[in-house]
Design a protein around this motif. Structure first.
Motif, PDB file in Angstrom:
ATOM      1  N   UNK A 109       0.785  -1.230   0.000  1.00  0.00           N
ATOM      2  CA  UNK A 109       0.000   0.000   0.000  1.00  0.00           C
ATOM      3  C   UNK A 109       0.824   1.292   0.000  1.00  0.00           C
ATOM      4  N   UNK A 110       2.148   1.205  -0.075  1.00  0.00           N
ATOM      5  CA  UNK A 110       2.960   2.421  -0.025  1.00  0.00           C
ATOM      6  C   UNK A 110       2.916   3.151  -1.358  1.00  0.00           C
ATOM      7  N   UNK A 111       2.933   4.477  -1.284  1.00  0.00           N
ATOM      8  CA  UNK A 111       3.156   5.317  -2.452  1.00  0.00           C
ATOM      9  C   UNK A 111       4.669   5.542  -2.584  1.00  0.00           C
ATOM     10  N   UNK A 149      -5.192   5.521   0.207  1.00  0.00           N
ATOM     11  CA  UNK A 149      -5.971   5.897   1.384  1.00  0.00           C
ATOM     12  C   UNK A 149      -5.608   5.071   2.609  1.00  0.00           C
ATOM     13  N   UNK A 150      -4.931   3.927   2.423  1.00  0.00           N
ATOM     14  CA  UNK A 150      -4.492   3.143   3.585  1.00  0.00           C
ATOM     15  C   UNK A 150      -3.627   3.996   4.503  1.00  0.00           C
ATOM     16  N   UNK A 188      -6.714   4.980   6.661  1.00  0.00           N
ATOM     17  CA  UNK A 188      -6.567   3.742   7.403  1.00  0.00           C
ATOM     18  C   UNK A 188      -6.711   2.584   6.445  1.00  0.00           C
ATOM     19  N   UNK A 189      -6.275   1.387   6.839  1.00  0.00           N
ATOM     20  CA  UNK A 189      -6.368   0.237   5.941  1.00  0.00           C
ATOM     21  C   UNK A 189      -7.824  -0.097   5.627  1.00  0.00           C
ATOM     22  N   UNK A 238     -13.175   0.883   7.904  1.00  0.00           N
ATOM     23  CA  UNK A 238     -14.367   1.357   7.182  1.00  0.00           C
ATOM     24  C   UNK A 238     -15.128   2.419   7.971  1.00  0.00           C
ATOM     25  N   UNK A 239     -15.156   2.300   9.281  1.00  0.00           N
ATOM     26  CA  UNK A 239     -15.885   3.281  10.092  1.00  0.00           C
ATOM     27  C   UNK A 239     -15.245   4.666   9.968  1.00  0.00           C
ATOM     28  N   UNK A 240     -13.914   4.712   9.896  1.00  0.00           N
ATOM     29  CA  UNK A 240     -13.234   5.995   9.720  1.00  0.00           C
ATOM     30  C   UNK A 240     -13.539   6.585   8.354  1.00  0.00           C
ATOM     31  N   UNK A 241     -13.585   5.750   7.340  1.00  0.00           N
ATOM     32  CA  UNK A 241     -13.923   6.222   5.991  1.00  0.00           C
ATOM     33  C   UNK A 241     -15.307   6.864   5.994  1.00  0.00           C
TER      34      UNK A 241
END
Length: 679
Positions: free
Chosen positions: A227-229, A583-584, A588-589, A594-597
């Protein structure tokens, strides 16, 4: 030139071409020009670079560039949706011949150009005759014909293929670069005589920024893994090229991948030749917390089991790198005798030359320039070229004699403003989210700051990007109308080191919005803005920042969004490959967080927005789906919030057409004037 009247939108956007990706090759200067007045078509320009010794007067006019790509060609890469690296140039003594190997009639070439044409997504080749022959190039005589020989298609049309970031391997007669197909990409080679791409290296996820060693024996490139940019974690790889053109003995020699200790990012590998000895490698690496230059001596001779011994060249609290959103980025170059480099100190870029200071150490000898906004640094035989701007100069080509320091600057278009009519950026440090020092650039109204002035707050896109200081006519449009403008380097911005960049980790939609609000509050407290007339605007990720800020409090009285992210959950599920796991780190992952999203998605909290908002959206956007804008506007409109929506067929992520760009600016100004009760 404008004296003291307001700038018209036609003078600000859509009238000035965008120049990018300069290259120097064999005494020629190449660059790309995107023309808003031609629907955003990008053409490749060239002119002789001329003598290395530049005129003593920097105001001396430079020769005009000449289009060398065929009439109607659009030099554009769509890789990763953001593109870049759309062409390559290289030397080629003796000419190339046509695809299939037959000789090209009456054509003698010493250079070759290979570009990606957006019309068919193919690689095309053009041979250039020697400069001394007097036949450098001539206007196209047909759709795919140029003086010096026809331009030749190297690959077959395939809408699923996206080529980019190539280089010319003259010894083997190859174009080497990146090919993205579907959900994967690879380093490939394509014969300069034409043919199918051949696989060189299949990375786990992403790759690019390849450079060929001076002897042609080795290739260095960068890889990164989701998941890194690439600006979070990336690795520098080294491989050996066989005489036949295959890549062997590949291994990482710097940087880090996810799960491998401390986070380290690398930027722009560069080979440094050493006469009679194996070449060195230089790269920008942020293991110190700053993208600083490091050197690996005799990298061309590094043994298979030998541990690389990297040496810091110039330890500074400055950034010799930038986030790799597009291919073709460069801050460092070799001028034939020394390294020349651009580095960012607290948001301003400086250009210098690394000179030996004794004892193996180096010092940075700064050039005396007025330009503090620099990108795309290239050099050849004592001449440096970069895209450069200053608070008074629009972006253009900076040409510099690296020994004498003489220079000239050719803007893409003349500024419509006299010097006295320009509002200059003032550094503003204020207490941002969590009480941390945060930076912005404040542009006072042309008539001067006062407590009753309206204020426009701008957030840069990315969100991993930065507010730059070069002359921005879109900002001057507002200051010429009595507005102050503050361009915020909120937590998460680049140019201030890794720790500043990491402030946004897990906090996107919190830190950025809070920092924008804090910048506005600081200017109100200083008596430089009217708290009743503060607007915020931004595009893409900055459009999300606008919506998050409007959800978060009562500082802003109106907002403007261009192709804004409104539904984080929807983006996590459906965005394009390059940002599929971005977005991870920002939120968050997924799906664990999902709740944070849901908590951060403006679309799910439209009831928190109580001020007017105007939206602009391209219907061909591959990054932010158009339905995000449409649903967000509908949710606000259903609650009686004043909303205006402008949808543009044929436009994608970032508007390219002249008429569209002007309409966006004019509609935004009229919307703010109406809803902030301005004359």
């Amino acid at each position: 030139m404008v004296g003291h009247g307001p700038l018209a939108a036609s003078q600000v956007v859509g009238a000035i071409p965008l120049w990018s990706e300069p290259r120097l090759q064999g005494g020629r200067l190449f660059w790309l020009e995107r023309r808003p007045q031609d629907g955003g078509r990008t053409r490749l320009l060239m002119r002789p670079a001329g003598p290395v010794e530049l005129p003593a007067s920097p105001t001396a006019s430079a020769p005009p560039g000449q289009e060398i790509t065929p009439a109607g060609a659009d030099v554009r890469s769509r890789i990763h949706a953001y593109g870049g690296g759309a062409y390559a140039v290289g030397g080629w003594p003796g000419g190339l011949g046509t695809p299939g190997g037959s000789p090209a009639a009456d054509v003698r070439a010493d250079s070759v150009v290979v570009w990606v044409d957006d019309g068919d997504r193919c690689l095309w080749r053009l041979d250039l005759p020697p400069l001394e022959s007097g036949a450098a190039a001539a206007p196209a005589t047909g759709p795919k014909t140029m003086a010096g020989g026809p331009s030749l298609r190297l690959t077959e049309p395939d809408p699923e293929r996206r080529f980019a970031d190539g280089l010319i391997d003259p010894a083997r007669g190859l174009w080497i670069g990146v090919l993205e197909t579907g959900d994967q990409e690879a380093l490939v080679s394509v014969p300069l005589a034409g043919g199918e791409p051949q696989l060189l290296r299949q990375p786990a996820d992403f790759c690019g920024y390849a450079v060929l060693s001076p002897s042609g024996s080795h290739l260095a490139w960068i890889e990164w893994l989701r998941p890194a940019m690439p600006w979070e974690r990336s690795q520098l790889w080294l491989g050996r090229l066989t005489p036949e053109g295959s890549l062997t003995d590949c291994r990482p020699i710097a940087g880090s991948m996810p799960g491998e200790g401390a986070a380290v990012s690398v930027f722009q590998p560069l080979w440094i030749p050493r006469e009679g000895q194996p070449a060195d490698l230089v790269v920008s690496c942020d293991r110190s917390g700053w993208w600083n230059l490091e050197r690996l001596e005799a990298a061309e001779a590094l043994g298979a089991g030998e541990e690389p011994a990297w040496q810091p060249l110039l330890p500074l609290q400055a950034e010799f790198g930038m986030p790799q959103w597009v291919y073709g980025m460069a801050t460092t170059a070799w001028d034939g005798e020394a390294l020349v480099a651009a580095a960012c100190f607290e948001g301003r870029w400086h250009l210098g030359r690394l000179v030996v200071a004794g004892g193996g150490a180096f010092r940075w000898q700064l050039y005396d320039l007025r330009f503090d906004d620099l990108a795309a640094v290239v050099a050849e035989r004592g001449r440096l070229v970069a895209i450069a701007a200053s608070p008074s100069d629009p972006a253009g080509l900076l040409e510099l004699d690296t020994a004498s320091g003489r220079w000239r600057h050719t803007p893409a278009a003349a500024s419509p403003l006299s010097e006295v009519a320009i509002s200059h950026p003032e550094p503003l440090w204020f207490e941002g989210h969590g009480g941390r020092p945060t930076q912005a650039w404040y542009y006072p109204p042309r008539s001067g700051s006062h407590p009753g002035a309206p204020l426009l707050v701008k957030g840069h896109s990315g969100p991993t990007g930065m507010a730059r200081t070069g002359l921005n006519l879109a900002i001057q449009f507002w200051t010429s109308r009595g507005w102050g403008v503050v361009d915020v380097n909120y937590g998460g911005s680049t140019g201030f080191g890794r720790a500043y960049r990491e402030r946004l980790d897990g906090q996107w939609g919190v830190v950025d919005g809070a920092d924008c609000a804090a910048a506005a509050a600081a200017l109100v407290a200083a008596g430089r803005a009217d708290s009743r007339r503060i607007a915020i605007e931004g595009g893409s990720a900055a459009g999300f920042t606008v919506l998050a800020a409007l959800c978060g409090g009562a500082v802003f009285r109106a907002g403007a969004c261009r192709y804004a992210v409104a539904d984080l959950e929807g983006m996590a599920r459906h965005t394009h490959r390059f940002e599929a796991r971005y977005f991870d780190g920002l939120v968050g992952p997924w799906p664990e967080a999902a709740a944070t999203y849901r908590e951060r998605s403006p679309l799910l909290h439209a009831d928190r927005i109580r001020v007017p908002v105007i939206f602009f959206q391209g219907l061909e956007d591959a990054v932010v789906p158009p339905d995000q804008t449409e649903r967000m506007a509908l949710a606000l409109g259903e609650r009686g919030i004043p909303v205006e929506v402008h949808l543009f067929p044929g436009e994608g992520h970032g508007f390219r057409d002249r008429a569209v760009q002007q309409r966006v600016l004019e509609a935004t100004e009229a919307f703010f004037r109406r809803h902030l009760d301005l004359p």
